[in-house]
Design a protein around this motif. Structure first.
Motif, PDB file in Angstrom:
ATOM      1  N   ALA A  31       0.683  -1.136   0.119  1.00 57.96           N
ATOM      2  CA  ALA A  31       0.208  -0.105   0.028  1.00 57.96           C
ATOM      3  C   ALA A  31       0.839   1.277   0.038  1.00 57.96           C
ATOM      4  CB  ALA A  31      -0.806   0.064   1.283  1.00 57.96           C
ATOM      5  N   THR A  32       1.995   1.409   0.708  1.00 55.68           N
ATOM      6  CA  THR A  32       2.860   2.388   0.693  1.00 55.68           C
ATOM      7  C   THR A  32       4.031   2.422  -0.087  1.00 55.68           C
ATOM      8  OG1 THR A  32       4.192   1.464   2.535  1.00 55.68           O
ATOM      9  CG2 THR A  32       2.280   2.705   3.156  1.00 55.68           C
ATOM     10  N   LYS A  33       4.589   1.261  -0.370  1.00 53.88           N
ATOM     11  CA  LYS A  33       5.731   1.424  -1.399  1.00 53.88           C
ATOM     12  C   LYS A  33       5.458   0.869  -2.784  1.00 53.88           C
ATOM     13  CE  LYS A  33       9.391   1.181   2.252  1.00 53.88           C
ATOM     14  NZ  LYS A  33       8.538   1.425   3.407  1.00 53.88           N
ATOM     15  N   GLY A  34       4.558   0.056  -2.810  1.00 56.94           N
ATOM     16  CA  GLY A  34       4.212  -0.479  -4.419  1.00 56.94           C
ATOM     17  C   GLY A  34       4.335  -1.797  -4.347  1.00 56.94           C
ATOM     18  N   PHE A  35       3.987  -2.208  -5.586  1.00 55.14           N
ATOM     19  CA  PHE A  35       3.861  -3.940  -6.177  1.00 55.14           C
ATOM     20  C   PHE A  35       5.444  -4.463  -5.884  1.00 55.14           C
ATOM     21  CE2 PHE A  35       4.273  -7.092  -9.061  1.00 55.14           C
ATOM     22  CZ  PHE A  35       3.210  -7.839  -8.627  1.00 55.14           C
ATOM     23  N   ARG A  36       6.396  -3.695  -6.633  1.00 57.60           N
ATOM     24  CA  ARG A  36       7.683  -4.376  -6.597  1.00 57.60           C
ATOM     25  C   ARG A  36       8.319  -4.487  -5.159  1.00 57.60           C
ATOM     26  NH1 ARG A  36      10.482  -1.373 -11.948  1.00 57.60           N
ATOM     27  NH2 ARG A  36       8.935  -2.248 -13.488  1.00 57.60           N
ATOM     28  N   ALA A  37       8.055  -3.586  -4.381  1.00 50.12           N
ATOM     29  CA  ALA A  37       8.655  -3.629  -3.245  1.00 50.12           C
ATOM     30  C   ALA A  37       8.121  -4.572  -2.168  1.00 50.12           C
ATOM     31  CB  ALA A  37       8.491  -2.047  -2.396  1.00 50.12           C
ATOM     32  N   ALA A  38       6.827  -4.862  -2.213  1.00 54.15           N
ATOM     33  CA  ALA A  38       6.229  -5.959  -1.786  1.00 54.15           C
ATOM     34  C   ALA A  38       6.451  -7.303  -2.073  1.00 54.15           C
ATOM     35  CB  ALA A  38       4.524  -5.594  -1.603  1.00 54.15           C
ATOM     36  N   ILE A  39       6.896  -7.513  -3.562  1.00 55.39           N
ATOM     37  CA  ILE A  39       7.162  -8.617  -4.102  1.00 55.39           C
ATOM     38  C   ILE A  39       8.479  -8.969  -3.519  1.00 55.39           C
ATOM     39  CG2 ILE A  39       7.980  -9.972  -6.112  1.00 55.39           C
ATOM     40  CD1 ILE A  39       5.130  -9.934  -5.669  1.00 55.39           C
ATOM     41  N   ALA A  40       9.514  -7.897  -3.209  1.00 55.04           N
ATOM     42  CA  ALA A  40      10.913  -8.315  -2.650  1.00 55.04           C
ATOM     43  C   ALA A  40      10.594  -8.772  -1.437  1.00 55.04           C
ATOM     44  CB  ALA A  40      11.504  -6.973  -2.920  1.00 55.04           C
ATOM     45  N   VAL A  41       9.940  -8.367  -0.491  1.00 59.38           N
ATOM     46  CA  VAL A  41       9.713  -8.719   0.927  1.00 59.38           C
ATOM     47  C   VAL A  41       9.037 -10.044   0.872  1.00 59.38           C
ATOM     48  CG1 VAL A  41       8.304  -8.244   3.011  1.00 59.38           C
ATOM     49  CG2 VAL A  41       9.269  -6.373   1.747  1.00 59.38           C
ATOM     50  N   ASP A  42       8.215 -10.270  -0.138  1.00 64.83           N
ATOM     51  CA  ASP A  42       7.456 -11.702  -0.052  1.00 64.83           C
ATOM     52  C   ASP A  42       8.533 -12.802  -0.518  1.00 64.83           C
ATOM     53  OD1 ASP A  42       5.249 -13.250   0.271  1.00 64.83           O
ATOM     54  OD2 ASP A  42       4.670 -13.238  -1.882  1.00 64.83           O
ATOM     55  N   GLU A  98      12.543   8.920  -0.713  1.00 71.81           N
ATOM     56  CA  GLU A  98      12.524   7.422  -0.437  1.00 71.81           C
ATOM     57  C   GLU A  98      12.284   6.890  -1.725  1.00 71.81           C
ATOM     58  OE1 GLU A  98       9.579   4.889   2.033  1.00 71.81           O
ATOM     59  OE2 GLU A  98      10.184   6.565   3.241  1.00 71.81           O
ATOM     60  N   SER A  99      11.293   7.100  -2.774  1.00 82.04           N
ATOM     61  CA  SER A  99      10.974   6.570  -3.693  1.00 82.04           C
ATOM     62  C   SER A  99      11.990   6.270  -4.694  1.00 82.04           C
ATOM     63  CB  SER A  99       9.819   7.151  -4.259  1.00 82.04           C
ATOM     64  OG  SER A  99      10.024   8.593  -4.769  1.00 82.04           O
ATOM     65  N   LYS A 100      13.023   7.412  -4.720  1.00 80.65           N
ATOM     66  CA  LYS A 100      14.103   7.257  -5.706  1.00 80.65           C
ATOM     67  C   LYS A 100      15.115   6.144  -4.941  1.00 80.65           C
ATOM     68  CE  LYS A 100      13.791  12.006  -7.172  1.00 80.65           C
ATOM     69  NZ  LYS A 100      14.377  13.277  -7.520  1.00 80.65           N
ATOM     70  N   LYS A 101      15.342   6.241  -3.862  1.00 81.75           N
ATOM     71  CA  LYS A 101      16.308   5.221  -3.020  1.00 81.75           C
ATOM     72  C   LYS A 101      15.677   3.729  -3.387  1.00 81.75           C
ATOM     73  CE  LYS A 101      17.867   8.438   0.322  1.00 81.75           C
ATOM     74  NZ  LYS A 101      18.007   8.668   1.929  1.00 81.75           N
ATOM     75  N   LEU A 102      14.511   3.554  -3.228  1.00 86.44           N
ATOM     76  CA  LEU A 102      13.868   2.306  -3.325  1.00 86.44           C
ATOM     77  C   LEU A 102      14.341   1.425  -4.388  1.00 86.44           C
ATOM     78  CD1 LEU A 102      11.703   0.650  -1.638  1.00 86.44           C
ATOM     79  CD2 LEU A 102      10.138   1.504  -3.676  1.00 86.44           C
ATOM     80  N   LYS A 163      -2.753 -10.457  -3.202  1.00 84.92           N
ATOM     81  CA  LYS A 163      -3.345  -9.383  -1.964  1.00 84.92           C
ATOM     82  C   LYS A 163      -2.431  -8.199  -2.233  1.00 84.92           C
ATOM     83  CE  LYS A 163      -1.740 -12.165   1.245  1.00 84.92           C
ATOM     84  NZ  LYS A 163      -1.134 -12.655   2.639  1.00 84.92           N
ATOM     85  N   ILE A 164      -1.364  -8.286  -2.603  1.00 83.01           N
ATOM     86  CA  ILE A 164      -0.299  -7.115  -2.982  1.00 83.01           C
ATOM     87  C   ILE A 164      -0.980  -6.213  -3.979  1.00 83.01           C
ATOM     88  CG2 ILE A 164       1.916  -6.296  -3.859  1.00 83.01           C
ATOM     89  CD1 ILE A 164       3.005  -9.001  -2.446  1.00 83.01           C
ATOM     90  N   LEU A 165      -1.579  -6.646  -4.941  1.00 76.71           N
ATOM     91  CA  LEU A 165      -2.217  -5.863  -5.955  1.00 76.71           C
ATOM     92  C   LEU A 165      -3.642  -5.243  -5.702  1.00 76.71           C
ATOM     93  CD1 LEU A 165      -2.049  -8.373  -9.133  1.00 76.71           C
ATOM     94  CD2 LEU A 165      -0.830  -6.302  -9.058  1.00 76.71           C
ATOM     95  N   LEU A 166      -4.049  -5.989  -4.631  1.00 77.91           N
ATOM     96  CA  LEU A 166      -5.398  -5.342  -4.054  1.00 77.91           C
ATOM     97  C   LEU A 166      -4.666  -4.007  -3.027  1.00 77.91           C
ATOM     98  CD1 LEU A 166      -7.482  -8.412  -3.177  1.00 77.91           C
ATOM     99  CD2 LEU A 166      -7.865  -6.501  -4.935  1.00 77.91           C
ATOM    100  N   ALA A 167      -3.734  -4.134  -2.437  1.00 77.07           N
ATOM    101  CA  ALA A 167      -3.364  -3.081  -1.324  1.00 77.07           C
ATOM    102  C   ALA A 167      -2.794  -2.154  -2.366  1.00 77.07           C
ATOM    103  CB  ALA A 167      -2.140  -4.059  -0.522  1.00 77.07           C
ATOM    104  N   LYS A 168      -2.067  -2.406  -3.474  1.00 75.24           N
ATOM    105  CA  LYS A 168      -1.512  -1.285  -4.083  1.00 75.24           C
ATOM    106  C   LYS A 168      -2.602  -0.386  -4.489  1.00 75.24           C
ATOM    107  CE  LYS A 168       0.918  -0.328  -8.526  1.00 75.24           C
ATOM    108  NZ  LYS A 168       1.392  -0.927  -9.855  1.00 75.24           N
ATOM    109  N   GLN A 169      -3.582  -0.720  -4.967  1.00 74.06           N
ATOM    110  CA  GLN A 169      -4.924   0.027  -5.105  1.00 74.06           C
ATOM    111  C   GLN A 169      -5.159   1.280  -4.129  1.00 74.06           C
ATOM    112  OE1 GLN A 169      -6.207  -0.321  -8.240  1.00 74.06           O
ATOM    113  NE2 GLN A 169      -4.360  -1.887  -8.341  1.00 74.06           N
ATOM    114  N   LEU A 170      -4.939   0.690  -2.915  1.00 74.84           N
ATOM    115  CA  LEU A 170      -5.127   1.839  -1.727  1.00 74.84           C
ATOM    116  C   LEU A 170      -3.947   3.071  -2.006  1.00 74.84           C
ATOM    117  CD1 LEU A 170      -5.626  -0.668   1.077  1.00 74.84           C
ATOM    118  CD2 LEU A 170      -7.166   0.746  -0.153  1.00 74.84           C
ATOM    119  N   LYS A 171      -2.826   2.746  -2.564  1.00 75.49           N
ATOM    120  CA  LYS A 171      -1.884   3.719  -2.555  1.00 75.49           C
ATOM    121  C   LYS A 171      -2.204   5.170  -3.154  1.00 75.49           C
ATOM    122  CE  LYS A 171       3.035   4.271  -3.841  1.00 75.49           C
ATOM    123  NZ  LYS A 171       4.053   3.652  -4.545  1.00 75.49           N
ATOM    124  N   LYS A 172      -3.323   5.033  -4.058  1.00 72.10           N
ATOM    125  CA  LYS A 172      -3.763   6.183  -4.582  1.00 72.10           C
ATOM    126  C   LYS A 172      -4.496   7.069  -3.471  1.00 72.10           C
ATOM    127  CE  LYS A 172      -4.067   4.100  -9.274  1.00 72.10           C
ATOM    128  NZ  LYS A 172      -4.654   3.743  -9.963  1.00 72.10           N
TER     129      LYS A 172
END
Length: 218
Positions: A31-42, A98-102, A163-172
């Motif tokens: 939700a806060t950092k986006g799809f790729r970041a969450a996939i990396a955690v996963d 933070e987004s550039k460092k990501l 789940k991550i894709l659904l959470a990403k929708q909240l980012k906006k």
């Protein structure tokens, strides 16, 4: 082998929805950092799961029983979660830099997911229980076990992607104020999980052991 795969799919879905610190961290990251970041955690979480499966498969039951009943491990893991939760709760947001460092921090996120899963000795107990339950029904055939656990992990990962894709929708819809609230909520969840683990470390051994966990799974 087809039956083994069919058995593994619902277990993979169940695993993906098991409530714990990893569940909330994945949703917060998506939700806060986006799809790729969450996939990396996963991916880090899954690497820890794979390591636990290997430990469960190649270690003796007695060794794992002694390991899971070692209170110091629960206290240690709980303290890490508790401290991490406090840091998340009190940490102030950095601005858009933070987004550039990501882009260069995916490895850090993978390590974060790995450690979050690895410090929870209960995950090892879970995989040991699954192995002991399904192993005999598959005649401990190595190929069947590989197919079963591979299917289970892949199902788990695919459900996490949804789940991550659904959470990403909240980012906006997340304003800076809402992001702060989400992070503080995550901090509280991590602190609670840490306290629960620490409490388990101080429980009598007979109150929390591998045999009981396996009996509940059966």
């Amino acid at each position: 082998m087809l039956e083994d795969i069919q058995t593994a799919i619902p277990l993979g879905i169940l695993l993906s929805f098991m409530i714990g610190p990893v569940f909330f961290v994945l949703l917060e990251t998506g939700a806060t950092k986006g799809f790729r970041a969450a996939i990396a955690v996963d991916l880090g979480v899954i690497l820890a799961d794979i390591l636990f499966i290997f430990i469960a498969y190649f270690s003796s039951f007695q060794l794992l029983e002694n390991l899971s009943n070692e209170p110091g491990l629960y206290v240690f893991g709980g303290m890490i979660l508790l401290v991490y939760g406090i840091v998340v709760y009190v940490k102030k947001e950095t601005k858009k830099k933070e987004s550039k460092k990501l882009k260069g921090s995916y490895l850090v996120l993978i390590v974060k997911g790995f450690l979050l899963n690895f410090i929870n000795i209960g995950v090892l107990v879970f995989w040991l229980g699954v192995l002991i339950v399904v192993g005999p029904s598959m005649e401990n055939d190595e190929n069947r076990l590989i197919a079963f656990f591979t299917t289970m992990i892949l199902t788990y990962f695919l459900v996490d992607v949804i789940k991550i894709l659904l959470a990403k929708q909240l980012k906006k819809k997340l304003t800076p104020k809402r992001i702060r609230l989400v992070k503080k909520g995550l901090g509280v969840v991590l602190m609670i999980c840490g306290i629960v683990l620490i409490t388990k470390g101080f429980l009598p051994k007979e109150k929390f052991n591998v045999q009981d966990s396996i009996e509940r799974i059966k």
